[in-house]
Design an enzyme around this catalytic site. Structure first.
Site, PDB file in Angstrom:
ATOM      1  CE1 TYR A 197     -27.630 -26.192  96.126  1.00  0.00           C
ATOM      2  CE2 TYR A 197     -26.491 -28.753  95.412  1.00  0.00           C
ATOM      3  CZ  TYR A 197     -27.321 -27.884  94.813  1.00  0.00           C
ATOM      4  OH  TYR A 197     -27.534 -27.486  93.546  1.00  0.00           O
ATOM      5  CE  LYS A 208     -32.008 -11.650  98.475  1.00  0.00           C
ATOM      6  NZ  LYS A 208     -32.121 -10.734  97.138  1.00  0.00           N
ATOM      7  CG  ASP A 268     -32.091  -9.824  93.878  1.00  0.00           C
ATOM      8  OD1 ASP A 268     -30.814  -9.477  94.229  1.00  0.00           O
ATOM      9  OD2 ASP A 268     -33.270  -8.945  94.177  1.00  0.00           O
ATOM     10  CG  ASP A 290     -27.675 -25.543  90.871  1.00  0.00           C
ATOM     11  OD1 ASP A 290     -27.048 -26.580  89.844  1.00  0.00           O
ATOM     12  OD2 ASP A 290     -28.635 -26.089  91.016  1.00  0.00           O
ATOM     13  CG  ASP A 330     -27.747 -25.185  84.661  1.00  0.00           C
ATOM     14  OD1 ASP A 330     -26.853 -25.420  85.277  1.00  0.00           O
ATOM     15  OD2 ASP A 330     -28.918 -25.793  85.015  1.00  0.00           O
TER      16      ASP A 330
END
Ligand code: IPM
Ligand code: MG
Length: 369
Positions: free
Chosen positions: A142, A193, A226, A250, A254
């Site tokens: 970000y 990751k 993932d 982020d 959600d």
């Protein structure tokens, strides 16, 4: 009781609507003597852009830093789609997080009993779910440099961003996750990751080191992002605290929000480091966005905003009883099948934003005796 200063930044679209209901809760707390809040208002996002040509002014950052806590609504909307990239409403929020040093974002995903049928998943998978997502909030891709859009002439263009995490940034968010886990089920799942990204390799090493030196009472596991998104849908109750970076947080938050039935239910807290003055910068906001499609129609769910307020009572003001009161009132309202459209489900006539606020206040009256 000393006055506690709150800065309200209601923002855009449904922001002011849901904030109005949170304000009523604050007024109730003030009027009954349960708290003593001094409230100031400011503009942020599109509202600030319209007034000052900038989604966040220095003056507003100053007010935010002077306040004991910021209660934030939501920002953005299609009317600002054409605005310069650096002046978009979202930039206002990002710069506020950065300006206040809010590196720790706490996003609890809790399924209220009355709502376990509202999830898209089978009830038994989500019943009594209680996850805490701890998201790093002012680092990673970000904010990483270099970033930009490069003109490649007749070959088009190239957009690029940088994902980077250094020890210090990882360790400070790691502490937050481990400390929270200590007050919960004592399990942290760190998500990265590392199989593809060097920033993930460093993240994993630092989180492990911190665990081994300070938090051996906590059970630590690691997961690739993932796999984590898959596990959240397959068997969400396996998680206690999920610790992850800015971008993955982020996305996963959600996803986790939807497990609870609606984005309209989820609050969040963003916290900084305790300063020399003993004050911890803090901002509380619903996880949901500004929902332009239903703005101004008395349709949106104010509960995420009201629950953000109760997080503020708990984390910034140590008002545990008052926070319990608000949360118990919300639970009682849901138990009576009073629902806004997003959580109504079949056979329930949805109520409006204001009526939901009425119902919460009524239950607070009853519970407070
Ligand atoms: C969030 C939002 C923000 C983010 C946007 C509005 C900048 O999606 O708080 O999750 O990406 O952090
Ligand atoms: Mg988001």
């Amino acid at each position: 009781m000393a006055n506690n200063k709150i800065l309200i930044l209601a923002g855009d679209c449904v922001g002011p609507e849901v904030m109005m209901q949170a304000r009523r809760v604050l007024s109730w707390l003030n009027d009954t003597g349960a708290a003593s809040f001094e409230i100031e208002d400011g503009l942020v996002g599109g509202a600030s852009y319209d007034a000052y040509g900038n989604p966040l002014t220095d003056e507003t950052v100053k007010l935010a830093l002077e306040a004991d806590a910021v209660l934030f609504g939501s920002i953005g909307g299609p009317q600002w789609d054409g605005v310069d990239y650096d002046l978009r409403p979202e930039k206002g929020l990002l710069r506020l997080r950065q300006g206040m040093g809010l590196f720790a974002n706490l996003r609890p995903a809790i399924v209220f009993d009355a709502l376990s049928g509202a999830s898209a998943l089978k009830t038994e998978l989500v019943k009594s779910l209680n996850i805490m997502i701890v998201r790093e909030l002012i680092g990673g891709i970000y904010f990483g440099e270099p970033r930009g859009i490069e003109d490649l002439g007749n070959r088009g263009q190239r957009g690029y961003n940088t994902q980077a995490y250094a020890t210090e940034e990882i360790v400070r968010i790691g502490h937050v996750a481990y400390e929270l886990a200590r007050k919960r089920d004592k399990r942290v799942c760190s998500v990265d990751k590392a199989n593809v990204m060097e920033s993930g390799v460093v993240w994993r090493e630092e989180i492990t080191k911190l665990h081994d030196t300070n938090y051996t009472d906590i059970e630590l596991s690691h997961m690739f992002v993932d796999n984590c998104s898959m596990q959240l849908v397959r068997a969400p109750k396996q998680f206690d605290v999920i610790l992850t970076d800015n971008l993955f947080g982020d996305i996963l938050s959600d996803l986790a929000a939807m497990l609870t039935g609606s984005l309209g239910m989820l609050p969040s807290a963003s916290l900084g480091a305790v300063g020399d003055n003993g004050r911890q910068p803090a901002l509380y906001e619903p996880v949901h966005g500004s929902a332009p499609d239903i703005a101004g129609q008395n349709k949106c769910n104010p509960l995420a905003q009201i629950l953000s307020l109760s997080m503020m009572l708990r984390y910034s003001f140590e008002m545990e009883d008052q926070a319990d009161l608000v949360e118990n009132a919300v639970e009682a309202v849901l138990g009576k099948n009073i629902r806004t459209g997003d959580i109504a489900g079949e056979g329930i006539n949805p109520v409006g934003t204001v009526e939901m606020g009425d119902a919460v206040l009524k239950e607070m009256e009853v519970l407070a005796g």
